[in-house]
Design a protein around this motif. Structure first.
Motif, PDB file in Angstrom:
ATOM      1  N   ALA A   8       0.944  -1.247   0.041  1.00  0.00           N
ATOM      2  CA  ALA A   8      -0.070   0.103   0.063  1.00  0.00           C
ATOM      3  C   ALA A   8       0.907   1.264  -0.147  1.00  0.00           C
ATOM      4  N   LYS A  11       2.190   1.846  -3.699  1.00  0.00           N
ATOM      5  CA  LYS A  11       0.891   2.302  -4.280  1.00  0.00           C
ATOM      6  C   LYS A  11       0.828   3.883  -4.103  1.00  0.00           C
ATOM      7  N   ALA A  15       1.462   6.978  -6.636  1.00  0.00           N
ATOM      8  CA  ALA A  15       0.641   8.082  -6.931  1.00  0.00           C
ATOM      9  C   ALA A  15       1.064   9.391  -6.912  1.00  0.00           C
ATOM     10  N   LYS A  95       0.826   2.000 -18.230  1.00  0.00           N
ATOM     11  CA  LYS A  95       0.804   1.164 -17.035  1.00  0.00           C
ATOM     12  C   LYS A  95       2.532   0.721 -16.918  1.00  0.00           C
TER      13      LYS A  95
END
Length: 214
Positions: A8, A11, A15, A95
């Motif tokens: 987490a 991520k 971001a 991606k």
């Protein structure tokens, strides 16, 4: 250990970096210095500052990027722009497979790729969580951890991976010792993650330029 989630964290960091790069690259200029088959020299200037620039160079089997992003050399396929293009997939929302791209970075003369760095904040969070969970069985543990590992007078070095591991191995209180099995002491380096965004942007800009020229 249930509250610390490196996945987490990654991520969230990606971001954040993606948002930062989008802001800094707005109005960025790609200049093609050389475009001779697999031999390419692409130069990028970003409007935020004259210090914000990077270059991407390719030759058969390799791609190098250098500039304010840091420097990395990737090796995988004969045409590395095609490699990244294929990994990213079609469309404007590219991606990035961070782990897969990281595997293609070549080590330097001392065996370092610059892809991973010590996760100081995470290690400190591990320490505090482990102490909190064990406090009931070892009263006074939290205070001892604070004094021995975190206080301004502590001799423990938690700013480096080697120092942290040494300090944790040496720590003992009332029969308690830290069990670091499963702790992840490293994370993807900030500038490597930034480099991934820069490469994806450069490939997209290069492809758009080639399509216009065609």
């Amino acid at each position: 250990m249930t509250t610390i989630d490196p996945g987490a964290e990654l991520k969230a960091r990606i971001a954040e970096i993606k948002e930062r790069f989008a802001i800094e690259s707005a109005g960025g200029k790609l200049t093609v210095r050389r475009d001779d088959g697999l031999y390419r020299h692409l130069e990028v200037e970003m409007p935020k500052s004259s210090a914000y620039w990077f270059e991407v160079m390719t030759w058969p089997g390799a791609l190098a990027i250098t500039g304010h992003t840091g420097s990395h050399i990737f090796r995988r396929d004969e045409d590395m722009l095609l490699f990244f293009r294929t990994c990213m997939g079609p469309g404007p929302d590219w991606k990035i497979d961070t782990r897969y791209w990281a595997e293609k970075v070549q080590p330097d003369g001392i065996g370092s790729t610059g892809v991973q760095s010590y996760a100081e904040d995470r290690v400190k969070a591990y320490i505090k969580q482990a102490a909190q969970e064990a406090e009931a069985d070892h009263p006074g543990l939290l205070a001892e951890v604070e004094e021995e590992l975190f206080s301004r007078y502590s001799k423990a070095d938690l700013e480096t991976e080697a120092g942290a591991k040494a300090a944790l191995a040496a720590f003992e209180f009332d029969g308690f010792r830290f069990d670091t099995a499963g702790w992840e002491f490293t994370e993807y380096d900030y500038w490597f993650l930034y480099t991934c965004q820069a490469l994806a942007w450069t490939v997209a800009q290069y492809d758009a330029r080639v399509q216009v020229a065609a």
